[in-house]
Write an enzyme that holds these catalytic residues in place. Structure first.
Site, PDB file in Angstrom:
ATOM      1  CD1 TRP A 344       1.001  -0.298   2.972  1.00  0.00           C
ATOM      2  CD2 TRP A 344      -0.686   1.143   3.407  1.00  0.00           C
ATOM      3  NE1 TRP A 344       1.052   0.034   4.281  1.00  0.00           N
ATOM      4  CE2 TRP A 344       0.086   0.829   4.518  1.00  0.00           C
ATOM      5  CE3 TRP A 344      -1.718   1.885   3.516  1.00  0.00           C
ATOM      6  CZ2 TRP A 344       0.189   1.874   5.824  1.00  0.00           C
ATOM      7  CZ3 TRP A 344      -1.969   2.686   4.930  1.00  0.00           C
ATOM      8  CH2 TRP A 344      -1.158   2.697   5.589  1.00  0.00           C
ATOM      9  CG  ASP A 345       4.869   0.814   1.480  1.00  0.00           C
ATOM     10  OD1 ASP A 345       3.887   0.255   2.093  1.00  0.00           O
ATOM     11  OD2 ASP A 345       5.877   0.906   1.725  1.00  0.00           O
ATOM     12  CD  GLU A 486       2.329  -3.474   9.380  1.00  0.00           C
ATOM     13  OE1 GLU A 486       3.491  -3.647   9.745  1.00  0.00           O
ATOM     14  OE2 GLU A 486       1.751  -3.207   8.465  1.00  0.00           O
ATOM     15  CE  LYS A 597       6.102  -1.508  12.159  1.00  0.00           C
ATOM     16  NZ  LYS A 597       5.943  -2.787  11.215  1.00  0.00           N
ATOM     17  CD  GLN A 598       2.695   1.607  10.278  1.00  0.00           C
ATOM     18  OE1 GLN A 598       3.472   0.953  10.493  1.00  0.00           O
ATOM     19  NE2 GLN A 598       2.526   1.807   8.793  1.00  0.00           N
TER      20      GLN A 598
END
Length: 765
Positions: A344-345, A486, A597-598
């Site tokens: 998906w980046d 994640e 995480k993000q």
């Protein structure tokens, strides 16, 4: 390494570090979208990771491994002996050293003044370029000058196919041949996908050289010997071409025909010589990037301009603009990391750059998603669902899911950790749909939508309708998933996933209503049975549970996140390396802590910014930013853009610098060993243009709300919008917008006021 930003066109290594070879191999890699070449040195060293990757040539080593981009033959290697002494920077004395990647020309240059163990001194210069004009050409030039005395030089070089992907050999050995005792050619064929790679090379010396030709297993080379007088420069040129049977131009050729055409092309390129190949390639860089779509800043920190050119350089060389059957891997073509797979980046972090800067490339990237629909449908069917469930990791168009099943070891149990992303991180289908919609909103490309885009939107909506689960509360839920964060897996009602699933359904409904009566829609209706889906979409879209704000405005990241244990995360927020929380906790334990995480909810708010109030944005920023460790390179750009929106300008700039330093910085010399962080590099552009420049497409409306960091005096960038090329010159107090195309007026909003730009607009901000 150290970054020398005195020339903001050049990324410079000032010291040879044999313990951190991977850093410059990756961040100074060369490429052109067809191929990527790690910048390993001509001479070999322990710990190096040599790499040459050709777009779209995936192979599967055996049934126990997923497919990956194979590491192709090494064409750079040169074994150099100077008066019988092997040239190696691990011995002798390095008097002077530099290695420079020139973003303007795409050339890599290494300069060494070296005293050999026998006390003889030499000046060596190594030049290299991967042509942006002829996508198949790699050119090298080496200048060697003896300073102390006359010199005898012996060079062994050719094509070395004794290369693996960390041990996996993806090629069968094919024909090897010398033509006219001059041109070397080697063929290797992937073992499972049966793609022929044809390497052809020519080496020339400025002095007459005795030549001995040789072959070995998976290797063809020549040994050249000559003498050079003191203070006279010996120039060696090596021109190499690479072709594969997957190239569109070669699809109908026999191997013999492919070999013959490759040889003819090499002869033509070799006739040009290194300097002309470089000149032609540099002109292409000017045409495509530096004279067309540069991002320039006036900053008190010169590294800022260097970082923006670093980002544009890498975005250009990682995009396979030549072929819509291919897309961008998470490491580009700079290393073996993530096996060259597509994530998906692309849609969320790299596609925006191409939408605004090179719309034709953006269309190619989106056509890849359409061509991979068979694999997406197969994945949905295999999981018991309908429609198109796009793979978390993609490779071949028809492969479907290619995520490995296991990863690193659990520090508590010692067992391999299952990789669940390919199984339950399902928001990728929304991300692909969002990419299609973003492209359409920015370009108005109705031809793309009729051929490809609408089908993706409808088929992903079919998937979501089949994935929803009835709950005891009478609502529909999406259970057992991983969201963008994640560090939380197996969770129910992830906010990002649920909001976007509902959005996907509403989008499909709106286009179904809009397209009634069109001939192409009737074909789509028959193909996907849309009429049978429509009523279910409308019913289910209204019943999807989406986490709503608490009284304080905070949106629960998932069903349980706000009830998890809280802890002091200062230690991990201040880390200099990512993932240090795993030194203290295993994944199951992290799953029970309020730590991200993000960017997750904050990414949702950025992508759907018109769906949330300013109070909700502030509340969620204040809640989730302190809990986010940025242990993914994807995260910093989102937080930087939002920090600027929130008025936290100092943090926004700090996060920009941190994002730039993920690859370019020297604090962690092993951060890029497996390749650059492609999404983060796309994020650098997003911070500058979407964040500090304030350019956003909210729905179908263009908005500009710039706020430059204290270090910046001005920012200039370009953006295409529905066929019009716009130039933006932004300062701290004003914005100038010029419509360079001038065929249609462009409407945009600047700080709440609507303007129409037919030619030029200058306004205070």
């Amino acid at each position: 390494m150290g970054i020398d930003a005195s020339n903001d066109w050049i990324l410079k290594e000032t010291k040879f570090d044999p313990t951190a070879l991977g850093k410059c191999e990756a961040i100074m890699c060369l490429g052109n979208g067809y191929m990527g070449l790690r910048s390993s040195t001509e001479e070999r060293y322990v710990g190096e990771k040599r790499g040459l990757f050709i777009a779209g040539t995936y192979n599967r080593f055996d049934e126990n491994e997923v497919c990956e981009l194979p590491n192709a033959a090494d064409v750079l290697e040169m074994d150099i002996k100077l008066n019988g002494q092997h040239f190696s920077l691990m011995q002798g004395t390095i008097e002077e050293y530099s290695r420079e990647l020139n973003f303007c020309t795409g050339e890599l240059h290494r300069y060494i003044l070296w005293t050999a163990p026998d006390s003889n001194k030499y000046k060596l210069e190594f030049y290299r370029v991967v042509s942006l004009k002829n996508l198949h050409t790699i050119a090298q030039k080496i200048n060697i000058t003896p300073i102390s005395a006359d010199m005898e030089i012996t060079v062994s070089t050719g094509i070395n196919a004794q290369i693996t992907n960390t041990g996996s050999q993806h090629f069968s050995e094919g024909p090897k041949r010398f033509y006219d005792r001059k041109y070397m050619q080697l063929v290797q064929t992937t073992t499972q996908s049966n793609i022929h790679f044809v390497f052809t090379t020519d080496v020339t010396f400025s002095e007459n050289a005795d030549t001995h030709i040789a072959m070995d297993r998976r290797k063809i080379f020549s040994v050249y010997k000559t003498k050079v007088a003191k203070n006279k420069c010996l120039t060696i040129q090596k021109i190499t071409t690479i072709h594969t049977s997957r190239d569109r131009a070669n699809e109908n050729k026999t191997l013999d025909e492919l070999q013959a055409s490759a040889l003819n092309e090499l002869k033509a390129e070799s006739t040009l010589g290194y300097d002309e190949i470089l000149k032609i390639s540099a002109a292409k860089w000017q045409e495509l990037v530096w004279q067309s779509i540069p991002v320039t800043v006036q900053s008190s920190n010169p590294t800022d301009q260097l970082a923006l050119r670093f980002a544009q350089y890498h975005l250009q060389i990682m995009a396979p603009a030549h072929d819509n059957r291919m897309n961008i891997g998470a490491k580009g073509f700079s290393g073996e990391g993530y096996k060259g797979h597509v994530f998906w980046d692309t849609e969320i972090f790299m596609l925006p750059y191409f939408i605004y800067s090179q719309p034709s490339v953006a269309r190619n990237l989106e056509e890849y998603r359409y061509l991979s629909l068979p694999g997406a449908r197969e994945k949905a069917k295999g999981n018991g669902y309908k429609g198109a469930q796009f793979p978390w990791e993609s490779a071949w168009l028809t492969d479907g899911e290619v995520t490995p099943l296991y990863g690193a070891a659990d520090i508590v149990t010692g067992l391999p950790i299952p990789i669940l992303t390919g199984l339950i991180e399902i928001h990728i289908s929304c991300d692909v749909c969002y990419g299609v919609w973003q492209y359409y909103m920015a370009t108005g490309d109705e031809d793309f939508m009729e051929r490809y885009g609408y089908e993706i939107i409808f088929d992903t909506a079919i998937f979501w309708a089949s994935r929803l689960e009835e709950g005891n509360d009478g609502l529909l839920h999406i259970n057992n998933v991983i969201g963008p964060d994640e560090y939380k897996d197996g969770i129910d009602d992830d906010a990002f996933t649920n909001y976007f699933a509902r959005w996907n359904l509403h989008l499909a409904i709106s286009y179904y209503d809009k397209l009634q009566g069109n001939l192409f829609f009737e074909k789509l209706d028959n193909k996907l049975k849309l009429s049978a889906q429509y009523d279910a979409w409308k019913e289910k879209a209204e019943k999807i549970y989406v986490p709503v704000s608490r009284e304080d405005g905070v949106i629960p990241q998932n069903k349980t996140f706000l009830n998890l244990k809280e802890m002091d995360l200062t230690k991990y927020k201040n880390q200099t390396r990512v993932g240090t929380i795993y030194n203290d906790f295993n994944h199951d334990q992290i799953n029970e802590i309020q730590v991200c995480k993000q960017a997750d909810v904050l990414l949702l708010i950025l992508l759907m910014e018109d769906a949330f109030t300013s109070q909700e944005k502030r509340a969620n920023w204040d809640y989730y930013e302190p809990r986010t460790l940025h242990d993914s390179s994807l995260s910093l750009s989102t937080h930087s853009v939002l920090a600027n929106d929130m008025g936290d300008y100092s943090l926004a700039y700090d996060l920009f610098v941190r994002a730039c330093n993920i690859d370019m910085g020297s604090a962690n010399m092993h951060s890029s060993d497996d390749g650059i962080h492609a999404a983060s590099i796309g994020g650098i552009w997003q911070i500058a243009v979407l964040g500090f420049g304030g350019l956003r497409l909210v729905g179908d409306k263009l908005r500009l709300a710039p706020h430059l960091p204290d270090a910046w005096e001005s920012l200039t960038f370009y953006a295409w919008l529905r066929g019009q090329k716009l130039k933006f010159d932004v300062t701290k107090t004003s914005a100038n917008i010029e419509n360079l195309t001038k065929t249609e007026a462009v409407t945009l909003e600047i700080n709440g006021i609507e303007y129409i730009v037919e030619d030029m607009l200058e306004t205070p901000i």
